[in-house]
Design an enzyme around this catalytic site. Structure first.
Site, PDB file in Angstrom:
ATOM      1  N   ASN A   8      -7.771  -2.452  14.115  1.00 19.80           N
ATOM      2  CA  ASN A   8      -9.189  -2.594  13.697  1.00 19.80           C
ATOM      3  C   ASN A   8      -9.365  -3.745  12.703  1.00 19.80           C
ATOM      4  O   ASN A   8     -10.421  -3.882  12.095  1.00 19.80           O
ATOM      5  CB  ASN A   8      -9.715  -1.273  13.098  1.00 19.80           C
ATOM      6  N   HIS A  40      -7.565  -4.219   9.910  1.00 20.13           N
ATOM      7  CA  HIS A  40      -7.244  -3.973   8.489  1.00 20.13           C
ATOM      8  C   HIS A  40      -6.027  -4.755   8.070  1.00 20.13           C
ATOM      9  O   HIS A  40      -5.126  -5.017   8.867  1.00 20.13           O
ATOM     10  CB  HIS A  40      -7.108  -2.477   8.194  1.00 20.13           C
ATOM     11  N   GLU A  85      -9.647  -1.321   5.056  1.00 20.59           N
ATOM     12  CA  GLU A  85     -10.249  -0.966   6.323  1.00 20.59           C
ATOM     13  C   GLU A  85     -11.567  -1.710   6.540  1.00 20.59           C
ATOM     14  O   GLU A  85     -12.129  -2.284   5.579  1.00 20.59           O
ATOM     15  CB  GLU A  85     -10.515   0.554   6.369  1.00 20.59           C
ATOM     16  N   ASP A 139       0.841  -1.197   0.000  1.00 22.65           N
ATOM     17  CA  ASP A 139       0.000   0.000   0.000  1.00 22.65           C
ATOM     18  C   ASP A 139       0.878   1.249   0.000  1.00 22.65           C
ATOM     19  O   ASP A 139       2.099   1.173   0.193  1.00 22.65           O
ATOM     20  CB  ASP A 139      -0.934   0.007   1.230  1.00 22.65           C
TER      21      ASP A 139
HETATM   22  C1  GLP Z   1      -0.407   0.043   8.625  1.00 23.37           C
HETATM   23  C2  GLP Z   1      -0.211  -0.695   7.288  1.00 23.37           C
HETATM   24  C3  GLP Z   1      -0.454  -2.150   7.446  1.00 23.37           C
HETATM   25  C4  GLP Z   1       0.146  -2.573   8.788  1.00 23.37           C
HETATM   26  C5  GLP Z   1      -0.693  -2.043   9.899  1.00 23.37           C
HETATM   27  C6  GLP Z   1      -0.075  -2.358  11.283  1.00 23.37           C
HETATM   28  O1  GLP Z   1      -1.312   1.046   8.477  1.00 23.37           O
HETATM   29  N1  GLP Z   1      -1.042  -0.237   6.174  1.00 23.37           N
HETATM   30  O2  GLP Z   1       0.153  -2.828   6.361  1.00 23.37           O
HETATM   31  O3  GLP Z   1       0.137  -3.994   8.891  1.00 23.37           O
HETATM   32  O4  GLP Z   1      -0.990  -0.661   9.707  1.00 23.37           O
HETATM   33  O5  GLP Z   1       0.945  -1.442  11.566  1.00 23.37           O
HETATM   34  P1  GLP Z   1       1.838  -1.644  12.896  1.00 23.37           P
HETATM   35  O6  GLP Z   1       2.764  -2.788  12.595  1.00 23.37           O
HETATM   36  O7  GLP Z   1       2.557  -0.355  13.059  1.00 23.37           O
HETATM   37  O8  GLP Z   1       0.901  -1.964  14.051  1.00 23.37           O
END
Ligand code: GLP
Length: 246
Positions: free
Chosen positions: A141, A143, A148, A71
């Protein structure tokens, strides 16, 4: 349920096991004509793992990889590129590899037309024969990538609005971006193998709902229940909502 669930007492144990799995998967993919096609995540969870990858890059043969970013924020003005995920992967991984991947693909945060960019990205994945191995994190959440809650499980790569919880988690207050381009859930499910990484109590509910809850758009990660080859790498906190022996 096809999921393999691996629980670890320490982050070090988890990341070393994940590295070992990545090495084995890459070894089996080296023989393919196109070399390994990977989809790589961002987020805080992956930072220690990318450090470990860099330290063990001699085992990984990164020059043979084709890498897709899961992404990217969109749009990204040039002044804010350092906050984007392309820069994140450069900083934490690619700039530290002595032999960088032969091919790096990312959604262009500066593209004029988001729909055309999403179609281009999907076409590139098809051109290389699809994704061999997708490594995912999970949001609090539920995602995956930037799909989302409410994302249709048949979704493809598209421009999305980011949830306030996600913006808070990623930026605290005053988020510089509110939209992104993300691989769709259907696109992710077409990866031949998926590894999911989650650590910490804050992910326990999302992990439990993803694995034990109903398969529904409100829990994007629940779509992974439909995939034939998913392995969850969980520390004991993130796995605290999963019954022992599950
Ligand atoms: C981000 C990314 C995801 C990631 C998630 C968890 O927004 N788009 O690919 O897995 O949120 O992030 P973190 O590892 O900082 O909890």
């Amino acid at each position: 349920m096809n999921a393999e669930i691996l629980r670890f007492t320490t982050p070090d144990d988890l990341y070393r096991s994940l590295l070992g799995r990545l090495v084995r998967e890459l070894e089996s993919l080296q023989a393919t004509s196109h070399g390994p096609v990977l989809a790589l995540p961002t987020g805080n969870t992956m930072i220690p793992f990318y450090e470990l990858m860099v330290k063990n890059q001699n085992l990984l043969l990164p020059e043979s990889w084709t890498c897709f970013q899961l992404d990217e924020y969109y749009p990204i003005p040039a002044s804010k590129e350092p906050l984007g995920f392309r820069n994140y992967l450069d900083r934490h991984l690619f700039s530290k590899l002595l032999t960088p991947p032969r091919c790096r693909e990312h959604p262009d945060g500066g593209a004029e037309d988001a729909d055309l960019e999403c179609a281009r990205y999907e076409a590139r994945i098809r051109e290389v024969g699809g994704i061999d191995l997708a490594i995912l994190g999970i949001g609090t959440n539920g995602h995956i990538a930037f799909n989302e809650p409410g994302s249709p499980h048949h979704s493809r790569t598209r421009r999305v609005e980011l949830h306030p919880d996600t913006l808070q988690a990623n930026f605290g207050s005053d988020a510089p971006f509110h939209h992104a381009i993300t691989l769709g859930i259907e696109t992710l499910l077409e990866a031949r193998k998926i590894l999911v990484v989650a650590l910490g109590e804050s992910k326990a509910t999302a992990v439990r709902n993803a694995l034990l809850g109903p398969i529904c758009p409100e829990m994007p990660a629940s779509a992974l229940q439909k995939h034939p080859s998913v392995t969850w790498f969980l520390d004991s906190s993130a796995a605290s909502g999963i019954p022992a022996g599950f």
